[in-house]
Design a protein around this motif. Structure first.
Motif, mmCIF file in Angstrom:
data_model
loop_
_atom_site.group_PDB
_atom_site.id
_atom_site.type_symbol
_atom_site.label_atom_id
_atom_site.label_comp_id
_atom_site.label_asym_id
_atom_site.label_seq_id
_atom_site.Cartn_x
_atom_site.Cartn_y
_atom_site.Cartn_z
ATOM 1 N N ALA A 192 0.826 -1.206 0.000
ATOM 2 C CA ALA A 192 0.000 0.000 0.000
ATOM 3 C C ALA A 192 0.861 1.257 0.000
ATOM 4 O O ALA A 192 0.535 2.248 -0.670
ATOM 5 N N ASN A 193 1.956 1.219 0.721
ATOM 6 C CA ASN A 193 2.849 2.380 0.773
ATOM 7 C C ASN A 193 3.432 2.693 -0.600
ATOM 8 O O ASN A 193 3.710 3.857 -0.921
ATOM 9 N N ARG A 194 3.593 1.645 -1.419
ATOM 10 C CA ARG A 194 4.095 1.842 -2.792
ATOM 11 C C ARG A 194 2.973 2.128 -3.783
ATOM 12 O O ARG A 194 3.229 2.304 -4.977
ATOM 13 N N GLY A 195 1.735 2.104 -3.318
ATOM 14 C CA GLY A 195 0.603 2.329 -4.211
ATOM 15 C C GLY A 195 0.180 1.091 -4.967
ATOM 16 O O GLY A 195 -0.484 1.177 -6.008
ATOM 17 N N GLU A 196 0.498 -0.114 -4.423
ATOM 18 C CA GLU A 196 0.196 -1.368 -5.106
ATOM 19 C C GLU A 196 -0.940 -2.143 -4.441
ATOM 20 O O GLU A 196 -1.263 -3.251 -4.862
ATOM 21 N N ALA A 197 -1.547 -1.579 -3.404
ATOM 22 C CA ALA A 197 -2.641 -2.250 -2.713
ATOM 23 C C ALA A 197 -3.628 -1.201 -2.240
ATOM 24 O O ALA A 197 -3.281 -0.016 -2.117
ATOM 25 N N GLY A 198 -4.845 -1.628 -1.969
ATOM 26 C CA GLY A 198 -5.884 -0.698 -1.550
ATOM 27 C C GLY A 198 -6.723 -0.265 -2.733
ATOM 28 O O GLY A 198 -6.397 -0.526 -3.896
ATOM 29 N N TRP A 199 -7.827 0.403 -2.444
ATOM 30 C CA TRP A 199 -8.726 0.833 -3.495
ATOM 31 C C TRP A 199 -8.071 1.896 -4.369
ATOM 32 O O TRP A 199 -7.237 2.681 -3.920
ATOM 33 N N SER A 200 -8.486 1.936 -5.619
ATOM 34 C CA SER A 200 -7.841 2.831 -6.587
ATOM 35 C C SER A 200 -7.913 4.294 -6.153
ATOM 36 O O SER A 200 -6.981 5.062 -6.394
ATOM 37 N N GLY A 201 -9.013 4.702 -5.496
ATOM 38 C CA GLY A 201 -9.152 6.074 -5.067
ATOM 39 C C GLY A 201 -8.168 6.489 -4.000
ATOM 40 O O GLY A 201 -7.956 7.692 -3.763
ATOM 41 N N ARG A 224 -10.086 9.546 2.229
ATOM 42 C CA ARG A 224 -9.306 8.646 1.374
ATOM 43 C C ARG A 224 -7.821 8.689 1.747
ATOM 44 O O ARG A 224 -7.149 7.659 1.772
ATOM 45 N N ALA A 225 -7.318 9.879 2.039
ATOM 46 C CA ALA A 225 -5.907 9.996 2.430
ATOM 47 C C ALA A 225 -5.653 9.288 3.757
ATOM 48 O O ALA A 225 -4.632 8.589 3.920
ATOM 49 N N LEU A 226 -6.556 9.448 4.709
ATOM 50 C CA LEU A 226 -6.398 8.775 6.001
ATOM 51 C C LEU A 226 -6.463 7.264 5.840
ATOM 52 O O LEU A 226 -5.694 6.528 6.479
ATOM 53 N N GLU A 227 -7.359 6.798 4.987
ATOM 54 C CA GLU A 227 -7.458 5.356 4.780
ATOM 55 C C GLU A 227 -6.220 4.806 4.071
ATOM 56 O O GLU A 227 -5.804 3.674 4.328
ATOM 57 N N TRP A 228 -5.607 5.606 3.191
ATOM 58 C CA TRP A 228 -4.339 5.154 2.607
ATOM 59 C C TRP A 228 -3.260 5.063 3.680
ATOM 60 O O TRP A 228 -2.500 4.084 3.734
ATOM 61 N N LEU A 229 -3.186 6.068 4.546
ATOM 62 C CA LEU A 229 -2.213 6.023 5.636
ATOM 63 C C LEU A 229 -2.446 4.785 6.511
ATOM 64 O O LEU A 229 -1.487 4.179 7.004
ATOM 65 N N PHE A 230 -3.712 4.417 6.699
ATOM 66 C CA PHE A 230 -4.055 3.241 7.485
ATOM 67 C C PHE A 230 -3.592 1.968 6.770
ATOM 68 O O PHE A 230 -2.943 1.102 7.367
ATOM 69 N N TRP A 231 -3.933 1.828 5.494
ATOM 70 C CA TRP A 231 -3.508 0.668 4.718
ATOM 71 C C TRP A 231 -1.979 0.536 4.734
ATOM 72 O O TRP A 231 -1.454 -0.574 4.832
ATOM 73 N N ALA A 232 -1.306 1.670 4.618
ATOM 74 C CA ALA A 232 0.164 1.656 4.510
ATOM 75 C C ALA A 232 0.854 1.499 5.858
ATOM 76 O O ALA A 232 2.085 1.432 5.912
#
Length: 388
Positions: free
Chosen positions: A116-125, A172-180
């Motif tokens: 996820a930190n590399r942008g390879e996991a998680g929802w596209s948004g 969406r940004a917070l959820e990316w931080l969570f995934w990563a």
């Protein structure tokens, strides 16, 4: 493969139920008074509690323990999940779906955080925040670092946004931080809103200091846990438990088979069945339980149909007039069979448990009706409601 042990469907069903904490041994008799140690034993069987936002009856993460223990103190699970100090034992992350997991599993999921930190996991948004909009996410991270735990609603940019399908850029940004893995859930507010904090302020330092396993070793560990939770399963079911890809799971299964942790067996109608070497083989299962739609025993619907001959679909998103069995339907486990479906609702204003419909399966034993009444009364008492 030749000369495989043949395991009939009734035994496969009993093995699966025992692995999930039902029947012979633990789960055969519910404790008179459940303690946090009993919750931990349930987790030892199921590995995680799935989280879901639907609260028509009870939050989904509370129900699997009730199915196995009967009435227990939900505040015990709250302390394990979102408490402070040594009382806290669990963290939130994406495993099967959004899940509560034991702290010791955090290293096994760092590969997913790295993806996820590399942008390879998680929802596209969300993936855009790993690259071109990363600075925006890091600004939110800095605010949490300076100001302390924050929910999405605490950020001014989120004001006016509501609902699961109306996520703001902030959410969406917070959820990316969570995934990563940069942040995790510190606690939940009364409306079940997630409050984020830095991972290092939530996960114990001794857990974060544990070595990060290689991806191959992490996948092996996850498949081994899935196999223990299943008792007996197909390869697809093993990888579904923690949402691993076919490629990730295939190598792990092969390695565990070479080691003898997984034993290939033949189950009529199954393809490439695997038995965990420590799986118990009870001669009888004495279970009586209402199962949440997100209970790990039944969340893989094809497996539910293979094991129990029970075609089950959740109909929350089906228009009311087209539902066959109801909105929030719980299968009823009696012995080693799923014998009924019950559509339940907690009317908290009137303090009543409402049974909106009951459908018994063909061939359900006569005594199942009385057992279901007992279980409904037990659930009502646990939820602080009047019996139906």
């Amino acid at each position: 493969m030749t000369n495989l042990e043949r395991i009939g469907l009734p035994l496969a069903r009993r093995i699966a139920l025992a692995a999930q904490g039902f029947g012979a041994g633990f789960g055969a008799r519910r404790p008179d008074s459940s303690k946090p140690a009993h919750l931990r034993r349930v987790l030892d069987h199921v590995q995680l509690f799935q989280i879901d936002s639907v609260n028509v009856l009870s939050r989904a993460h509370y129900l699997p323990a009730f199915s196995r223990l009967g009435a227990y103190e939900r505040t015990d699970l709250d302390r394990m999940a979102w408490g402070t100090g040594r009382a806290r034992k669990l963290f939130e992350y994406w495993a099967h779906e959004a899940s509560l997991l034991p702290f010791e599993m955090q290293p096994m999921l760092r590969w997913r955080m790295a993806q996820a930190n590399r942008g390879e996991a998680g929802w596209s948004g969300m993936r855009v925040y790993a690259q071109e909009r990363r600075a925006e996410a890091m600004a939110l991270l800095d605010r949490i670092r300076i100001d302390g735990p924050q929910a999405t609603s605490d950020f001014e940019t989120h004001k006016g946004q509501s609902g699961w399908w109306e996520w703001s850029d902030t959410k969406r940004a917070l959820e990316w931080l969570f995934w990563a893995g940069h942040i995790t859930t510190a606690t939940r507010r009364g409306n079940f809103e997630r409050v984020y904090d830095l991972t290092e302020r939530v996960i114990p330092a001794e857990v974060l200091a544990m070595p990060t396993p290689s991806e191959a070793d992490a996948h092996r560990a996850l498949i081994a846990r899935a196999a223990a939770a299943h008792g007996i399963a197909t390869g697809g079911e093993l990888r579904d438990y923690f949402r691993q890809s076919p490629e990730q799971a295939r190598a792990a299964i092969h390695s565990l088979a070479e080691e003898g942790v997984l034993v290939p067996v033949e189950v009529p109608g199954w393809r490439h069945a695997w038995l965990h070497r420590d799986a118990r083989r009870p001669r009888r299962i004495a279970a009586q339980a209402l199962l949440a739609p997100f209970d790990p025993l039944i969340w893989e619907r094809d497996r539910t149909e293979r094991l129990f001959g029970f075609h089950y679909r959740i109909e929350i998103y089906v228009p009311a007039g087209k539902r066959r069995h109801g909105y929030y339907v719980l299968p009823f486990l009696f012995g080693d069979r799923l014998v009924a479906r019950v559509d339940l609702k907690a009317d908290r204003q009137a303090s009543r448990l409402i049974v909106q419909s009951v459908h018994f399966e063909p061939g359900a034993p006569e005594e199942a009706a009385g057992a279901l009444e007992q279980e409904l009364a037990r659930m009502a008492g646990w939820l602080g409601l009047e019996s139906p």
